[in-house]
Design an enzyme around this catalytic site. Structure first.
Site, short mmCIF file in Angstrom:
data_model
loop_
_atom_site.label_atom_id
_atom_site.label_comp_id
_atom_site.label_asym_id
_atom_site.label_seq_id
_atom_site.Cartn_x
_atom_site.Cartn_y
_atom_site.Cartn_z
N GLU A 293 0.97 -1.17 -0.14
CA GLU A 293 0.17 -0.17 -0.20
C GLU A 293 0.93 1.11 0.03
O GLU A 293 1.66 1.46 0.64
CB GLU A 293 -0.91 -0.16 1.10
CG GLU A 293 -2.00 1.05 1.25
CD GLU A 293 -1.71 2.36 2.16
OE1 GLU A 293 -1.58 3.30 1.51
OE2 GLU A 293 -1.68 2.07 3.14
N CYS A 327 -2.17 8.09 4.96
CA CYS A 327 -2.19 7.84 3.55
C CYS A 327 -3.46 7.98 2.85
O CYS A 327 -3.60 8.40 1.70
CB CYS A 327 -1.97 6.06 3.25
SG CYS A 327 -0.54 5.41 4.20
#
Length: 545
Positions: A293, A327
């Site tokens: 990720e 994020c």
């Protein structure tokens, strides 16, 4: 299977404590913060269960108080990475052979330790080492990590229950084996829970791991290893090394027993790793699993029917919680012209009450960014926006690193949709707003979809259900986690499996069965109870005449 074989404790999300004034948890956490600040720690690497030191002691300081020394960690070299790999491989056979119930018990115990005696310590270490306020530390370091472990056990047992059909006289079943070799976990600074989960998820499935945390999160990493030890994790299953990324890569990606990487970090680093693995593919015993990720340029898109106060709060919370270093943080926002003046006023009113300072003061909503490199990058973008004809800094814009790396929550209004801060990932408390003409909604959706290489999180905010449906469909590839009338942050383990596609990663959904499947190699076994004794099939027999 025996009755009750999968009768494990039900996975439930760990309740979040309030830390309100006068609460016992507030007093307890403040006491732990004072304790950790008062002493300097020495943090060795943990390899094969042993503490490993070197002649390179690296100072640790809080990002919000750079003159204060929290302690030192011992930086390793290539020999320590090799030592960690050897220790992991030495532990592999016994760990892989251990009954799943005993592996599960270790991580269920770790979750209960986090929720109880380790709660203050992991939160305080995160607050001091990574400059998170009490609430952000609580939802991350204590609650989400406990959720990762508990739901991880559920995922493991759900996978083991995935068995094929069997015809009469035949028994078919799947064995979910660990990967052949070791897993490399490369973890970020921004979520302590992710740092714990990335090596733990493969380990739950019987794998062994070499773990390299971010150099700006070694304090909380050391507490996680202490937690694993107390929970009963055998020596060598997870090995913690403090080395540079290139140092780790040089050893890990050349090793024939490299079986997979579990990664959270930047897109550029992940792409470099993928390229290196591809170049070395002939060296490996098996095809490595690549799970990652990476970055995001996460968005909020509003139409003119939106609840304006809800939009303003989603912008403030989504962009500025943990200094925008999530994020999933809202980094760009699209607002129609007809409502912008009102929304702008509401955002300004909220920001006028935001306090910034060290996390030890529980009233501070915003703390410091992680390090000087991040500070300098963000300050540069903000200062350029102040001078640029295509942008205007409408809120915030101040920054100072004399005491700590403090960047004021900053809102930039871009005069064109491809302005730099609408496109580039900043990873800090900077939100850029593009105001579009109300009659150009569809055109603006196309611009949004094509603006960024990323597709991690996004949100639509509207009170028009036709618009919500249209926008949700139109932006189906723009975000792996999509929110309706909410900020694009705050995914909860077991509720919103997290991960994005495009330049944001492999979308393997951390904390879900989809992720755990990547850490197993399935062997399907067929047993024939009554094997045939003749090679002939009926169609080979002659017609009866």
């Amino acid at each position: 299977m025996p009755k009750g074989f999968f009768n494990v404790p039900v996975a439930k999300n760990e309740p979040v404590k309030s830390y309100a004034p006068g609460s016992p948890e507030r007093a307890s956490l403040k006491a732990k913060l004072a304790e950790l600040r008062s002493k300097e720690v020495e943090l060795p690497m943990i390899i094969g269960g042993k503490e490993v030191t070197t002649d390179r002691r690296i100072r640790i300081a809080p990002p919000h108080e750079i003159k204060h020394t929290l302690g030192h960690y011992y930086q390793g070299d290539e020999s320590h990475v090799q030592m960690a790999i050897d220790s992991a491989l030495d532990a592999r056979e016994q760990w892989a052979a251990m009954g799943w119930q005993h592996r599960a018990s270790i991580f269920l115990k770790a979750a209960d330790l986090l929720a109880g005696p380790y709660r203050d310590k992991i939160n305080a270490a995160t607050m001091l080492g990574q400059s998170k306020n009490a609430f952000q530390a609580e939802i991350d370091a204590a609650c989400e990590m406990a959720d990762f472990f508990r739901f991880g056990v559920k995922c493991m047992t759900d996978i083991y229950k995935m068995q094929p059909e069997s015809a009469p006289g035949i028994w078919n079943y799947n064995e979910f084996r660990p990967l052949e070799g070791f897993v490399f976990a490369l973890t970020p600074f921004n979520f302590t829970s992710i740092a714990g989960n990335l090596p733990a998820a493969p380990a739950m499935m019987g794998n062994v791991a070499v773990w390299k945390p971010s150099k700006t999160a070694v304090y909380s990493a050391a507490v996680i290893m202490e937690l694993f030890k107390e929970a009963g994790l055998p020596d060598g299953v997870i090995n913690l090394v403090y080395v540079s990324g290139p140092t780790a890569a040089k050893v890990v990606f050349e090793h024939p027993e490299f079986a997979g990487i579990h990664f959270t970090g930047s897109t550029g680093v992940f792409q470099g790793i993928w390229k290196t693995i591809g170049e070395n593919i002939y060296k490996y015993k098996s095809y490595p699993r690549i799970v990652g990720e990476t970055g995001g340029k996460d968005f909020i898109f509003a139409d003119n029917t939106v609840d304006r106060q809800a939009l303003a709060i989603a912008m403030v919370r989504g962009a500025f919680e943990y200094q925008g270093q999530k994020c999933s943080a809202a980094s760009r926002c699209y607002v129609p012209k007809s409502i912008w003046a009102d929304v702008k006023k509401r955002v300004g009113k909220a920001l006028s009450t935001v306090k910034m300072g060290p996390p030890e003061d529980f009233t501070n909503f915003v703390n410091a960014v992680i390090d000087e490199a991040s500070f300098d990058k963000l300050a540069g973008f903000i200062d350029r926006a102040k001078e640029d004809a295509d942008a205007e800094v409408i809120f915030g814009g101040n920054h100072d690193k004399s005491v700590g790396y403090f960047i004021e929550p900053t809102v930039i209004q871009a005069k064109k949709p491809d302005y730099a801060t609408m496109v580039e990932e900043l990873f800090g408390p900077v939100l850029t707003v593009y105001v579009y003409e109300d009659n150009k909604l569809d055109e603006t959706l196309t611009i949004l979809d094509n603006t960024s290489i990323y597709a991690l999180t996004g949100a639509v905010m509207s009170q028009d259900r036709y618009n919500i449906e249209k926008i949700t469909k139109r932006l189906e590839n723009s975000a792996g986690n999509f929110y309706i009338n909410d900020k694009p942050t705050g995914a909860v383990v077991g509720q919103q499996p997290f991960g994005g596609a495009r330049g944001s990663g492999t979308d393997d959904k951390a904390g879900s069965v989809f992720n755990f499947l990547r850490w197993t190699s399935i062997r399907t076994i067929k047993e024939n109870f009554v094997p045939p004794h003749d090679y002939m099939y009926p169609n080979f027999l002659p017609d009866n005449e």
